[in-house]
Design a protein around this motif. Structure first.
Motif, PDB file in Angstrom:
ATOM      1  N   GLY A 418      14.835  12.753 -39.888  1.00 55.16           N
ATOM      2  CA  GLY A 418      13.403  12.896 -39.635  1.00 55.16           C
ATOM      3  C   GLY A 418      12.815  14.229 -40.037  1.00 55.16           C
ATOM      4  N   GLN A 419      13.053  14.650 -41.287  1.00 51.99           N
ATOM      5  CA  GLN A 419      12.522  15.935 -41.737  1.00 51.99           C
ATOM      6  C   GLN A 419      10.997  15.983 -41.634  1.00 51.99           C
ATOM      7  N   ALA A 420      10.344  14.928 -42.090  1.00 52.73           N
ATOM      8  CA  ALA A 420       8.879  14.916 -42.058  1.00 52.73           C
ATOM      9  C   ALA A 420       8.364  15.036 -40.629  1.00 52.73           C
ATOM     10  N   MET A 421       8.988  14.315 -39.713  1.00 55.87           N
ATOM     11  CA  MET A 421       8.547  14.362 -38.315  1.00 55.87           C
ATOM     12  C   MET A 421       8.793  15.730 -37.697  1.00 55.87           C
ATOM     13  N   ALA A 422       9.906  16.353 -38.047  1.00 53.97           N
ATOM     14  CA  ALA A 422      10.208  17.680 -37.490  1.00 53.97           C
ATOM     15  C   ALA A 422       9.179  18.705 -37.951  1.00 53.97           C
ATOM     16  N   ILE A 427       4.010  21.848 -36.717  1.00 49.51           N
ATOM     17  CA  ILE A 427       2.628  22.181 -37.056  1.00 49.51           C
ATOM     18  C   ILE A 427       1.708  21.888 -35.872  1.00 49.51           C
ATOM     19  N   ARG A 428       1.899  20.731 -35.249  1.00 52.65           N
ATOM     20  CA  ARG A 428       1.078  20.383 -34.087  1.00 52.65           C
ATOM     21  C   ARG A 428       1.347  21.335 -32.917  1.00 52.65           C
ATOM     22  N   LEU A 451       4.700  26.127 -43.875  1.00 50.96           N
ATOM     23  CA  LEU A 451       3.611  25.928 -42.923  1.00 50.96           C
ATOM     24  C   LEU A 451       4.138  25.607 -41.535  1.00 50.96           C
ATOM     25  N   ALA A 452       5.307  24.982 -41.427  1.00 53.24           N
ATOM     26  CA  ALA A 452       5.877  24.629 -40.127  1.00 53.24           C
ATOM     27  C   ALA A 452       6.196  25.845 -39.278  1.00 53.24           C
ATOM     28  N   LEU A 453       6.164  27.039 -39.876  1.00 50.83           N
ATOM     29  CA  LEU A 453       6.308  28.285 -39.122  1.00 50.83           C
ATOM     30  C   LEU A 453       5.093  29.189 -39.301  1.00 50.83           C
ATOM     31  N   ALA A 454       3.987  28.656 -39.794  1.00 49.19           N
ATOM     32  CA  ALA A 454       2.881  29.547 -40.180  1.00 49.19           C
ATOM     33  C   ALA A 454       1.510  29.118 -39.670  1.00 49.19           C
ATOM     34  N   VAL A 455       1.446  28.260 -38.672  1.00 47.54           N
ATOM     35  CA  VAL A 455       0.157  27.922 -38.075  1.00 47.54           C
ATOM     36  C   VAL A 455      -0.119  28.988 -37.025  1.00 47.54           C
ATOM     37  N   ALA A 456      -0.717  30.080 -37.453  1.00 51.28           N
ATOM     38  CA  ALA A 456      -0.800  31.295 -36.635  1.00 51.28           C
ATOM     39  C   ALA A 456      -2.239  31.763 -36.462  1.00 51.28           C
ATOM     40  N   ASP A 457      -2.422  32.638 -35.462  1.00 51.78           N
ATOM     41  CA  ASP A 457      -3.723  33.278 -35.261  1.00 51.78           C
ATOM     42  C   ASP A 457      -4.043  34.219 -36.407  1.00 51.78           C
TER      43      ASP A 457
END
Length: 574
Positions: A418-422, A427-428, A451-457
């Protein structure tokens, strides 16, 4: 100290035979070595009083007298009546039950501890043990002090039937209340920890530490062999097996436990108002190392950016952690059966501020790159990162992420898991973390894997970093049907720092030393440290609701005509 902890019933004999290597060891030497075999390193069992003595600061130690005693609810008799077994256990150990509770400090950090003793009916989980564990959790909740549980158990106490079973729910919900209150919980797994203890409080804590060779599992090897006739592999259910499979955070030899626990308590424990980053003071030198206006950046060939960003000599996440952060304690595993070396993370300090730092990890040599999967995480890696971010949110720790990856691992096994789900879950999750989140793209920012580690302020990028929806080679192969068009694709994708700042994808560019970060690791780390401190100081005055609203608004704006158009118009005017 010995008198304070009560009489030790079982003293070391003159000579001891190690059951692991069969070496004969002088008893006093064994005691000096904390009951660790000097020949093979096997960790022999400790009594609960001795364990407390080794971990706690003597001056602040208080043994807690909590009334809880097992009774024969069922009138149970096997080869002996249950009351007879209880009486013998109390006589042999000098304990009223199989758990000792203590309050005090470890290296000056406050903690409440519940320490199990395997000598008392195999550390089995009965009503009194469950009550003591629960009372320790409730006391930690009342005082807002971290809870440490030291487990040693063969499982549920069969002589108490379903009442024993209910202790799993009772203790688990007590840990859950600490989660809701944001109180740090630590679990120390000692040999053995099985059954109802393993399937409740021992594995629900924020951080799980294991002694070398300690065994942990739901069903013991004998049960597995007798029930399903499986042959078990060497090292099955040992601490080393658990670490490899992402089920514990770390393994520490007995002599290092006190320092490790003290460090974790100091970072993740009760926060003292005013300690750490001072909001009123700007980060010294931040304006000298972070550029916010793209007009101040020279235009550089994007393909050159790509080549420099991929230079194996550039600092990786562990290099930055070792130079820019303090007191780092790496945590492992997704607690679901997976560990990924391409993502590293753990608790640390940044100029005194407790943080959770997480990043992609590559390497400087082919061997390191291979071991780290070239910085391409599997689903296990993203789920590990998610677990650490949830822990940070619980404890109120700011999250710092360092991005440097070609992208998420594209292999068959990653897809099966489940790479896509992870990636989507991360991100969510990051969008709603109620703590400050700051990202630095230090090298490659490859697609959703970045992006999975970059949804940041606040998202920063080093001046030779790149960030893109796809690699230039991939874009060239798909759109031009010619990988040789990669330099053209790099320019068209606007993946360099200047263009990313112009588009508002990043909020600032961390200037690199002349020639790139690979030329001067200490200076590169110092600049990243300065940039992070500046961002965290700006964000530290906002509450969780405001942070989430601001972060959501930031990402909501991408692609809207009025925002994107304004950015493009400005570029045309210049």
């Amino acid at each position: 100290m010995t008198e304070a902890l009560g009489r030790r019933i079982t003293e070391d004999a003159d000579w001891i035979i190690c059951p692991q290597c069969r070496a004969m060891i002088y008893g006093k030497r064994m005691s000096r070595d904390l009951r660790v075999c000097p020949d093979c390193g096997s960790h022999h069992r400790l009594t609960a009083p001795r364990r407390i003595e080794l971990l706690f600061d003597e001056a602040n130690l208080e043994l807690l007298d909590v009334p809880a005693r097992s009774v024969d609810i069922l009138g149970f008799t096997d080869s002996k009546p249950y009351p007879v077994r209880l009486a013998k256990a109390r006589t042999d150990t000098g304990l009223a039950e199989g758990v000792l509770l203590a309050s005090g400090t470890i290296l000056g950090e406050p903690v409440i501890a519940a320490v199990m003793d395997f000598r008392f009916l195999g550390g089995s989980l009965g009503a009194a043990v469950g009550e003591l564990i629960t009372r320790a959790a409730e006391l930690a909740l009342d005082r807002r002090v971290p809870l440490l549980i030291v487990s040693a158990s063969g499982g549920a106490r069969m002589q108490e039937g379903a009442i024993s079973l209910m202790q799993m729910a009772k203790t688990s919900q007590a840990i859950g209340r600490l989660d809701e209150a944001g109180v740090l919980t630590l679990s120390l797994i000692t040999d053995p920890t099985y059954g109802g203890v393993a399937a409740s409080f021992a594995t629900l804590c924020d951080v799980i530490i294991a002694e070398p060779g300690a065994r942990l599992g739901f069903a013991g090897p004998r049960v597995i062999k007798q029930t399903i006739k499986q042959t078990l592999p060497p090292g099955f259910q040992t601490a080393e097996f658990l670490l490899e499979n992402g089920l514990v955070d770390t393994i520490r030899p007995r002599g290092a436990l006190r320092a490790t626990l003290g460090r974790l308590l100091s970072i993740g424990g009760k926060r003292i108002p005013g300690r750490g980053v001072e909001r009123s003071q700007p980060a010294a030198g931040e304006s000298d190392v972070v550029v916010r206006d793209y007009d101040q950046l020279a235009e550089i060939d994007p393909w050159q950016h790509v080549r420099i960003a991929r230079d194996l000599a550039r600092p990786n996440t562990m290099d930055y952690i070792s130079r820019a952060f303090d007191d780092f304690e790496e945590l492992h595993g997704d607690r679901l059966g997976g560990e990924c070396a391409a993502i590293v993370g753990g608790m640390a300090r940044l100029d005194g501020l407790p943080v959770m730092v997480i990043g992609h990890q590559k390497g400087h040599t082919i061997a390191e790159l291979t071991a780290r999967n070239y910085g391409m995480p599997t689903p296990d890696g993203y789920r590990k990162a998610a677990r650490l971010m949830r822990t940070a949110a619980k404890l109120g720790l700011p999250v710092v992420t360092l991005v440097d990856t070609p992208g998420a691992h594209p292999g068959i096994e990653a897809e099966e898991h489940g790479q896509a789900m992870a990636v989507a879950e991360n991100i969510r999750l990051m969008a709603c973390l109620p703590v400050p989140v700051v990202t630095v793209v230090t090298g490659e920012g490859g697609s959703g894997g970045a992006l999975a580690l970059a949804v940041a302020d606040e998202v920063l990028i080093c001046s030779y970093g790149v960030y893109s929806v796809i690699s230039p080679e991939g874009c060239a192969a798909i759109l031009w049907n010619d990988p040789a068009m990669a330099p053209t694709a790099a320019k068209a994708l606007r993946i360099d720092a200047r263009q990313l700042l112009r588009l508002g994808i990043v909020d600032g560019v961390v200037l690199e030393p002349e020639g790139g970060n690979q030329t001067d690791h200490p200076l590169a780390a110092q600049r990243v440290r300065t940039a992070l401190l500046g961002a965290l100081r700006r964000l530290s005055g906002m509450d969780g609701v405001a942070l989430v609203a601001r972060r959501r608004a930031r990402f909501r704006s991408f692609g809207t005509a009025e925002v994107t158009g304004a950015r493009v118009d400005r570029e045309k005017e210049s």
